[in-house]
Design an enzyme around this catalytic site. Structure first.
Site, mmCIF file in Angstrom:
data_model
loop_
_atom_site.group_PDB
_atom_site.id
_atom_site.type_symbol
_atom_site.label_atom_id
_atom_site.label_comp_id
_atom_site.label_asym_id
_atom_site.label_seq_id
_atom_site.Cartn_x
_atom_site.Cartn_y
_atom_site.Cartn_z
ATOM 1 N N GLU A 87 -6.714 -5.394 3.785
ATOM 2 C CA GLU A 87 -6.883 -6.785 3.129
ATOM 3 C C GLU A 87 -8.389 -6.841 2.338
ATOM 4 O O GLU A 87 -9.059 -7.746 2.220
ATOM 5 C CB GLU A 87 -6.906 -7.991 4.034
ATOM 6 C CG GLU A 87 -5.330 -7.988 4.527
ATOM 7 C CD GLU A 87 -4.396 -8.347 3.544
ATOM 8 O OE1 GLU A 87 -4.417 -8.807 2.331
ATOM 9 O OE2 GLU A 87 -3.274 -7.736 3.875
ATOM 10 N N GLY B 287 3.584 -2.970 8.792
ATOM 11 C CA GLY B 287 3.811 -3.074 10.145
ATOM 12 C C GLY B 287 5.450 -3.589 10.159
ATOM 13 O O GLY B 287 5.964 -4.243 9.446
ATOM 14 N N THR C 160 0.799 -1.161 0.074
ATOM 15 C CA THR C 160 -0.287 0.026 0.117
ATOM 16 C C THR C 160 0.867 1.367 -0.106
ATOM 17 O O THR C 160 1.907 1.253 0.893
ATOM 18 C CB THR C 160 -0.790 -0.077 1.280
ATOM 19 O OG1 THR C 160 -1.760 -1.147 1.071
ATOM 20 C CG2 THR C 160 -1.698 1.013 1.510
#
Lengths: 675, 675
Positions: free
Chosen positions: B443, B196, B157
């Site tokens: 997702e 993350g 992303t």
């Protein structure tokens, strides 16, 4: 530099944001005054943020909010006293005006998660005014108003006791020998819990406790208690006080806990306007509980306006972001469109804007109704007063409940409509949601309030069967004619919501009766009819919200500029149709509506979305939120979404060093197998 | 010491929590293994909390989660490699098992807002496995698995690009002369955003970017990029990396941003299992995109289980708290009852428990279905594979969307059912909600996913008109018979949901056709039919969830102990009736159901609430969440709610000094008029 999409949106709008803003602010003068006040504060460098508040520790946030809060109050009180001139004494009107300044856009812009000194004005000073005798006011009021050695708060709720006030356990025993009250917290569950500013800030508290004179229980009374030394700020002997800790939102309020062990206060620190204890220990009840009750209603009335404000903050952010964000092609080969061009996105956002505008119209009406009832109360016609207070109570309970619920839900929908970026703290939806959803519970929990309204509705329904005259808000209960689907879609929708409400109230009443027939008592019957009673109050709220919105807009529309009138009419219609569609279960259950009619509503609903689309940005500009009030990387007027997201990220203290110390202490040893 | 109300609840329950727990855990052995593993970690003093995490600054939270995360991994990997014995090499099964350990109760109990090292296993290592050539795996996999100098994450992303992956802007140009790729971030919107562990933790990243060989665009490819020096951890020249900042939840993940300026990597660091660039700059596409696609589906399948887990965490907390909290008399003169005795409270809580159990049954089914489809894919029968993958995709999209939406909503309802105390961070609803609602977006965003399912449904509907054979999950589209209200209430409800779904799909299809007739293209028609398409996919999800729950329970029920079978049957029925009532708008629109039939459902619904009441606490005990996993002052097994709330408040650093420094710097000067 302005984002080009927003430029384009503004250039092509058919409404004038400034016209809208003037109406929204209640006139040009109001708008200018507010803007001028805001610029005095928001352009003042002492109120700039250096580090994003959400990066600070809980303790740091507290310290920052005290520092800023005192600076803010200092500046605001100077401004306010200049404005008041020599009339700067504290009466109810002055206080009200000052409270609105603290909780309005100015307060929001500087304190996105509130601040610890607000309760001093919103609850402490107002309680002195409402419940103190003239003598007590002479002694305390001016000092409190000027914060001369006094920072106060109001302590009612306890760790184990909320909605059911009579269950409070804090206890005040009168000691006639010393002419003192002795305050005690008999149990852990009796600890005061929640008062804003109580933790480390306040040094005086109005405490609600059970009064005992000898063995005699004299009900709940308010006591003025010093909890910290005026000079040293150390807790008084016998006082156990602190902060209750982090929460979902409102993290700068310094909500506190408070326990007493034989804390003594002089007799004249019971607030004695409505009840007195004489020096020799006689208890006298003298006041008007109705007026007291009115104060509780006040907060609910105000809450509808508060959550309207929060919903539209969120709506402004989501609308602007959706005009800037481009995603997922609609036409193959063309560039990704603004996400606001997706019908599904419009269907998420525009109904929230319409709801906010509806709440505004209803809140204005409610405020006027409240003022009228308060005037009636002062006339001391107790039958009339009690009737109109009952109606005000019933209306304000269900409106507060439904508005807080739907505004919170709306804010959540708006956040999610901003995708991943809506999840960032810098988008500010979390703070806005935190405040709105808190209102779901405080000053009357959602379900508890709806059950109160339901009780009133069932009573009115029974009266309607007896052909009695009904109060204005429920006259529709007497009109039992079936729905006739006419040409006016708005009227069809409102009417079918009214019929659904009427029938749902009838069902709730029948459920109560059925349980009674089974031999159950009134209370247990009410309990078992609880779902239907809640549904009845909710249905009434929807009927009332739509009817009032339509009526209030019609009342004022002729005085508006045509483009303002035009968009308000679209929003009103959207609100009614959206409510109808969202309540489809109730509406279809209690009305005979066919598929073609439903499609008609849906098609008109979608048509309204397209009609609103070109003016969406201009509309939210018209709410005229200052960038500081929105506090959002996604919602600023210039639409520089990505620049702001990145700039805010770079200000994070974690990003100030290229390598964090935990690399040396943990990551490197782990990667070398030497942890 | 145990709260007496909970003692009483447990003593009087008619089900055995231990029986339930064994079934829930998938057998006695599983249950014991999990408990043993949990006790090894949760009783280990190195994992005790000293300061409540919510009181820490964002930077402190990061540092704490790295410290704990490395200790946790160290201990867990030791345990895991002992368990694996000499088979401790990294293959898909091993990795899967290890990932479940990290994200299951153990990981939750230690990291209520997740931790930065999880992505290394859940995305980085798995991508190497799925997309690396054998040679690349030889070079990197073992090192990655053992974290030997490597901490990785996965970057897809971008700041300006989410759902529409093809819109990604990060660019990799092949330099044939040096046999290198040159990575660049051409714009601010091309910055990677969200991965993350990216901020300060990872030193390698799998980056998804647009590959260019010369002028030729060769689509999106994955590149293995070192972003921090292995020894110093300093960002590599040309790498701009940091943390994106605080969020609504998951605040210990160290989500990061990442920009490249002419960062070079050797040719063999493009992951080349499915596509290759030869040294002289030839691009070859060779792989099976279907299998890749399968990996995306995997996360959605898992997400249904994740949010089920979160919903039941919240349900356990709310149930236990409601058995301890006493409020608002039902019978006059009697003590305040447990709030769980209020019907309105039961109506808030029990349907969430039922929903959680339903999601569990559906998640089990979905997992099995996923495994079957993956096996089909390996058989390389491409027509069959593509069909079953399409069905899996459609089912998993709408289930993921609806489950995350309803679980988040349920968690919010449960929080609010705990009144003011639910708002405390120490109740832990905020962390739970933060994780669940994040899944609404990541997702595959909610609306985007539903539109994908809707496309499949419309296609199947058209096939049904052509009398083609339909896949298992949509066979009901061929059964066009009207609703016959029979004796079996559950069947009536499921059937009416199926009919509503069928009719809603038909309506969506008609809307598309109408727009096409107006001359609009396919895409714009889809856009304008968007609301109906979303409604169709939602209706399908409800029909599918209820039908599958009923079928799956019937399938397994005979193997269960009677008391477990009994309560599961009640919960299944409650779930179906609750879904029916909550979807009343759709159900009544598309079926002919009269008032008496509706009352029947409502009365049975309320009857089920009373039936569940005596076993509510025993049931949530049966989910067997360790106190650490719940992480809640309100939900602990011993029910010492008030003691825990107070103890947690007292641990707050703000309460460690009787007078905060801001008194001297600000409050005192203000009170003396000397600010």
């Amino acid at each position: 530099m302005m984002n080009v999409d927003l430029q384009q949106e503004r250039a092509s709008a058919t409404i004038d944001s400034e016209d809208f803003a003037q109406w929204w602010a209640g006139g040009k003068t109001n708008l200018e005054q507010r803007r001028s006040l805001e610029s005095q504060f928001f352009n003042d460098p002492q109120f700039d943020d250096v580090i994003p508040a959400s990066c600070l520790s809980y303790k740091e946030r507290y310290e920052h909010s005290v520092a800023r809060g005192t600076q803010f109050l200092h500046k605001l009180r100077q401004w306010f006293s200049e404005k008041q001139g020599k009339n700067n004494v504290c009466d109810l009107n002055t206080l009200q005006e000052f409270r609105f300044l603290l909780s309005g856009p100015l307060g929001t812009g500087l304190f996105q998660q509130s601040f610890p000194l607000r309760l001093h004005f919103s609850m402490f000073v107002s309680t002195l005014l409402n419940q103190g005798t003239e003598e007590q006011q002479r002694k305390w009021l001016s000092r409190a108003w000027h914060m001369d050695g006094i920072i106060g708060t109001y302590a009612q709720t306890e760790l184990g006791h909320g909605s059911y006030i009579r269950g409070l356990e804090t206890r005040a025993d009168y000691d006639a020998e010393h002419e003192e009250f002795i305050l005690n917290t008999p149990n852990l569950t009796a600890y005061k819990w929640w008062p804003g500013g109580l933790g480390q800030t306040a040094n005086m508290v109005v405490v609600l406790g059970q009064l005992y004179v000898g063995e005699k229980h004299c009900g709940l009374q308010s006591f003025l208690v010093r909890i910290r030394d005026e000079q040293t700020h150390e807790p008084i002997l016998g006082v156990d006080v602190g902060d209750i800790g982090p929460k979902l939102g409102a993290n700068c309020v310094n909500n506190g806990y408070l326990g007493f062990q034989n804390v003594r206060i002089p007799r004249d620190q019971m607030l004695m306007k409505n009840a007195q204890v004489t020096s020799d220990g006689k208890f006298i009840q003298s006041g008007q509980p109705l007026l007291l009750y009115g104060t509780m209603v006040f907060v609910r009335v105000i809450t509808v306006r508060d959550v309207m404000f929060e919903l539209l903050q969120a709506g402004t952010i989501a609308t602007r972001y959706s005009a800037v964000r481009r995603q997922s092609p609609i036409e193959p080969g063309k560039p990704e469109p603004q996400i606001l061009d997706h019908l599904t996105q419009q269907a998420k956002i525009f109904p929230q804007l319409a709801r906010g505008v509806s709440y505004r119209l209803v809140a204005d009406w409610l405020w006027q109704f409240y003022q009228n009832v308060m005037q009636t109360l002062e006339k001391k016609d107790s039958a009339l007063a009690s009737d109109s207070l009952a109606e005000l109570h019933a209306v304000s309970c269900c409106l507060k409940a439904v508005a807080t619920q739907e505004a919170s839900e709306g804010i959540d929908i708006l956040r999610k409509a901003c995708g991943g970026h809506g999840y960032m703290a810098s988008a500010n939806f979390d703070s806005i949601y935190g405040l709105a959803t808190a209102a779901y519970t405080y000053e009357g929990e959602y379900t508890v309030l709806l059950l109160q309204t339901a009780r009133f509705l069932v009573r009115q329904y029974v009266d309607s069967l007896k052909r009695k005259i009904l109060p204005g808000s429920v006259t529709y209960l007497r009109d039992v004619s079936r729905l006739v689907w006419g040409k006016d879609l708005v009227e069809n929708c409102v009417r079918s919501l009214e019929i659904a409400s009427l029938e749902q109230i009838r069902l709730a009443w029948q459920c109560q009766k059925e349980q009674r027939k089974r031999g159950l008592g009134v209370e247990q019957s009410n309990n078992l009819a609880g779902r239907q009673l809640v549904a009845a109050a909710t249905a009434h709220a929807h009927a009332f919200l739509t009817r009032t919105t339509v009526r209030e807009l019609r009342r004022i529309v002729s005085g508006l500029k045509p483009s303002v009138a035009g968009i308000l009419t679209q929003l009103m219609e959207l609100f009614v149709l959206d409510t109808f569609l969202r309540q489809a279960g109730q509406v279809l259950r209690w009305n005979s509506i066919n598929g073609r009619q439903l499609r008609q509503v849906e098609q008109r609903f979608e048509q309204l979305l397209s009609k609103l689309r070109p003016n969406a940005v201009a509309l939210v500009d018209g709410f005229d939120f200052h960038d500081r009030v929105l506090g959002s990387t996604l919602g600023a007027y210039d639409g520089r979404v990505y620049e702001r997201l990145m700039a805010e990220a770079r200000r994070n203290p974690l990003n100030q060093e290229t390598v964090n110390s935990s690399f040396y202490s943990h990551l490197q040893p782990m990667m070398r197998g030497k942890l």
